[in-house]
Write a protein that holds these residues in place. Structure first.
Motif, PDB file in Angstrom:
ATOM      1  N   THR A 139     -10.433   0.575   8.111  1.00 41.85           N
ATOM      2  CA  THR A 139      -9.051   0.143   7.948  1.00 41.85           C
ATOM      3  C   THR A 139      -8.444  -0.174   9.310  1.00 41.85           C
ATOM      4  O   THR A 139      -8.799   0.448  10.321  1.00 41.85           O
ATOM      5  CB  THR A 139      -8.206   1.222   7.231  1.00 41.85           C
ATOM      6  OG1 THR A 139      -6.864   0.773   7.126  1.00 41.85           O
ATOM      7  CG2 THR A 139      -8.247   2.539   7.999  1.00 41.85           C
TER       8      THR A 139
ATOM      9  N   PRO B  71      -6.414   3.252   2.877  1.00 40.11           N
ATOM     10  CA  PRO B  71      -7.229   2.028   2.843  1.00 40.11           C
ATOM     11  C   PRO B  71      -7.269   1.437   1.436  1.00 40.11           C
ATOM     12  O   PRO B  71      -7.491   2.173   0.456  1.00 40.11           O
ATOM     13  CB  PRO B  71      -8.624   2.515   3.271  1.00 40.11           C
ATOM     14  CG  PRO B  71      -8.376   3.776   4.033  1.00 40.11           C
ATOM     15  CD  PRO B  71      -7.184   4.408   3.389  1.00 40.11           C
TER      16      PRO B  71
ATOM     17  N   THR C 284     -11.026   3.598  12.017  1.00 42.25           N
ATOM     18  CA  THR C 284     -10.281   2.501  12.640  1.00 42.25           C
ATOM     19  C   THR C 284     -11.015   2.073  13.906  1.00 42.25           C
ATOM     20  O   THR C 284     -11.375   2.911  14.739  1.00 42.25           O
ATOM     21  CB  THR C 284      -8.850   2.934  12.995  1.00 42.25           C
ATOM     22  OG1 THR C 284      -8.199   3.398  11.819  1.00 42.25           O
ATOM     23  CG2 THR C 284      -8.062   1.772  13.584  1.00 42.25           C
TER      24      THR C 284
ATOM     25  N   ASN D 202     -12.871  -3.653   2.154  1.00 39.58           N
ATOM     26  CA  ASN D 202     -11.874  -4.373   1.381  1.00 39.58           C
ATOM     27  C   ASN D 202     -12.068  -5.871   1.619  1.00 39.58           C
ATOM     28  O   ASN D 202     -11.892  -6.347   2.735  1.00 39.58           O
ATOM     29  CB  ASN D 202     -10.470  -3.936   1.809  1.00 39.58           C
ATOM     30  CG  ASN D 202      -9.395  -4.592   0.988  1.00 39.58           C
ATOM     31  OD1 ASN D 202      -9.550  -4.746  -0.217  1.00 39.58           O
ATOM     32  ND2 ASN D 202      -8.309  -4.985   1.634  1.00 39.58           N
TER      33      ASN D 202
ATOM     34  N   SER E  32       0.834  -1.189   0.000  1.00 41.17           N
ATOM     35  CA  SER E  32       0.000   0.000   0.000  1.00 41.17           C
ATOM     36  C   SER E  32       0.874   1.246   0.000  1.00 41.17           C
ATOM     37  O   SER E  32       2.102   1.170  -0.081  1.00 41.17           O
ATOM     38  CB  SER E  32      -0.919  -0.019   1.227  1.00 41.17           C
ATOM     39  OG  SER E  32      -1.860   1.022   1.160  1.00 41.17           O
TER      40      SER E  32
END
Length: 613
Positions: free
Chosen positions: A472, A479, A500, A563, A446
């Motif tokens: 995330t 993210p 978060t 995700n 990432s």
């Protein structure tokens, strides 16, 4: 207070309250290797009574129950308290917590099998022809018990207290009526008889100690269930009813065996006159079902805590009560427990055979509790180290003796809880190690969030109205769902929340501490949500608290971007091949994030990502 005490009698003391069904019988059987003498009976009774006094009354009721985490108890609460005292989360502490949880689950599988078998076997005294049907009847009761778990315990729990009060009063009355069979049994209250038995029998007494410990199985429930009823009701129930009833039952059984040695084959049920035997068997069966229900409910609570603390994958959790927050049902845990209990009943066939497997899990869990208590007393309560060791070392020595005694039964069936605990520890270690590895791999592939912001200043993606929420685990990195949305859809919402979710080492987090906002720019807001390890992480409800801090949040104009990772195993990527495969199988069985975080299903968009581990 009366209502809470009644509830504590019904739920907390179900397991330890049914131990007279088999503890005395198995202890006398272990002591009679070369014939049962008067000294043996007095020694066994003395050991039973003083084990209750030292382990339950002294350790749990007087000492350990003071170690509450905002009212909550149990191994994980103790781990959380030690973590706060040390101001860090060392690996050994997590390992202790994992082993404690694993041993608890071993106990949760053995207790229903052992308790219900013992009660049904009593029916063979009423009708000897039932001996061939003990296992089928036990299986019917157990399968029925697990089948109704999805309905919750609220409706049934109101009956638990009265039934268990009747059970304890019946035990006390039966025991008291037989003490006069041989009043010399009262000498067993002198601990010298217990000490003399151990000294005279030497190493041979280890086998007896393994059976004596059956008297305190369920003692850990006093601490585990403290959050449901409170410290005072549990202590009150123990002092006024439970401890006196247990003591009178063991004394009565001992006096009867001294006067009539042939009753040693099943001393509890033979306390009752013939006309009372059938009602006693039915009452015992009801009590063992209640004891099983208590340990099953405890397994659900412990599993939920383990999930919240990141030791197990996400699992489906259903709330079964509108008024009692702690009453939950976990389908996967229920299925695992049911299969385990049925397997044990079929494999061992009788409570006497199963007694060899009982005790190791409980003693191991108690030793872990005592070791953690040393750190708590010294580091959190600021006791001098000398005083801490003076109080705890004798208890650890006593529990160590019981653990060693139970370990002598490994070959005869004690390997069952050890294998169960080892398997669960392996799964938790794999999950913790695998999630840490995935986080490192994801971070490596990432980009930093600050770098993304600089890139967005140069490019100008299309703006979509409304709010986008990106969950995330690493707020410092962009993210993956946000990157995929920009890459494939080439749009950026007007408002973007980078959320978060973390779990605090306390049972519940106050609303004022639930949400922390960090404004990045006009488009991005970083949000930290904190939940206690007993709470459900309801993200939409927590985000609504942002309104109190001046941020607009409308669920109807909000989209949640998740995700969805799929994993592919590759050699040399960090984990052994067998552990990669185990971790991947655990991820496939995990509950999806939409359900776990209570997200509205019609407002969730999942974007896929394949990660090689």
């Amino acid at each position: 207070m009366a209502k809470l005490t009644l509830g504590a009698i019904g739920v907390v003391y179900g397991d330890i309250g049914t131990s007279p069904l088999y503890a005395m019988r198995e202890s006398l059987h272990a002591a009679s290797h070369d014939g049962l003498t008067r000294a043996d009976v007095l020694g066994v009774i003395s050991l039973l009574v003083w084990t209750l006094i030292l382990i339950v009354s002294l350790k749990y009721v007087l000492l350990i129950m003071r170690a509450d985490n905002n009212g909550e108890g149990g191994t994980l609460s103790l781990v959380a308290l030690v973590q706060r005292a040390l101001n860090r989360r060392p690996t050994w502490l997590i390992a202790f917590g994992a082993v404690g949880i694993s041993l608890f689950f071993g106990d949760a599988i053995i207790t229903p099998a052992m308790s219900v078998l013992s009660a049904v076997e009593g029916g063979a005294l009423v009708a000897p022809g039932l001996s061939d049907y003990v296992v089928p009847i036990t299986l019917v009761i157990i399968i029925g018990l697990f089948a109704v778990q999805s309905r919750g315990t609220e409706a049934v729990s109101s009956l638990f207290g009265p039934i268990m009060i009747l059970w304890f009063l019946t035990m006390a009355a039966l025991g008291l009526s037989h003490i006069r069979d041989d009043l010399s049994i009262l000498a067993a209250l002198n601990p010298l008889h217990a000490a003399g038995f151990l000294v005279e029998n030497g190493l041979a007494s280890f086998i007896v100690l393994g059976s004596v410990f059956l008297a305190v199985t369920g003692g850990e429930a006093l601490y585990t269930d403290m959050g449901h009823f409170g410290r005072k009701p549990i202590r009150l129930a123990w002092g006024i009813l439970v401890f006196p009833a247990l003591t009178l039952s063991y004394l009565g059984q001992g006096a009867m065996v001294l006067a009539h040695p042939e009753t040693a084959r099943n001393p509890f049920f033979l306390l009752a006159p013939d006309w009372l035997l059938l009602p006693l068997v039915l009452l015992a069966t009801a009590a063992t079902v209640i004891a099983s229900q208590a340990v099953i409910s405890g397994a659900f609570s412990v599993a939920k805590q383990a999930v919240q603390m990141g030791l197990l994958p996400r699992m489906q959790i259903r709330h079964t009560s509108e008024t009692q927050y702690g009453q939950i049902y976990m389908p996967k845990i229920n299925s695992i427990l049911a299969m385990g209990v049925v397997t044990l009943v079929l494999a061992f066939g009788s409570s006497t055979n199963l007694a060899s497997a009982y005790g190791i899990a409980v003693t191991g869990d108690m030793v872990i509790t005592s070791i953690l208590a040393i750190f708590l007393l010294h580091r959190a309560w600021k006791w001098p180290l000398s005083l801490t060791l003076l109080v705890m070392l004798p208890l650890i020595l006593l529990e160590g003796l019981f653990l060693a005694a139970n370990l002598t039964k490994v070959v005869d069936g004690g390997y069952i809880p050890i294998l169960l605990a080892a398997l669960l520890c392996l799964m938790m270690w794999t999950w913790v190690r695998g999630t840490a590895h995935v986080k490192r791999k994801s971070r490596a592939s990432s980009i930093e969030f600050d770098s993304l912001l600089r890139m967005l200043e140069k490019s100008h993606p299309l703006e979509a109205p409304g709010t986008a929420v990106f969950l995330t685990a690493d707020p410092e990195m962009a993210p993956p769902a946000l990157l995929h949305n920009l890459k494939h859809n080439r749009v950026l919402h007007k408002k973007n929340f980078i959320v978060t979710v973390t779990t605090a080492p306390i049972p519940e987090v106050a609303e004022v501490d639930r949400i922390r906002l960090e404004r990045i720019n006009d488009r991005f807001l970083r949000i930290h949500l904190t939940f206690g390890y007993l709470e459900d992480p309801n993200v939409p409800r927590a985000l609504a608290l942002a309104r109190k801090q001046g941020e607009k949040f409308d669920i109807m104009t909000t989209s949640f971007f998740l995700n969805h990772r799929s994993f592919r195993s590759a050699k040399g990527e960090g984990l052994p091949t067998w552990q990669e495969k185990l971790f991947i199988s655990m991820t496939k069985g995990a509950t999806n994030a939409t359900e776990f975080y209570r997200l509205p299903t019609n407002r969730v968009i999942e974007l896929g990502q394949q990660l090689t581990i």
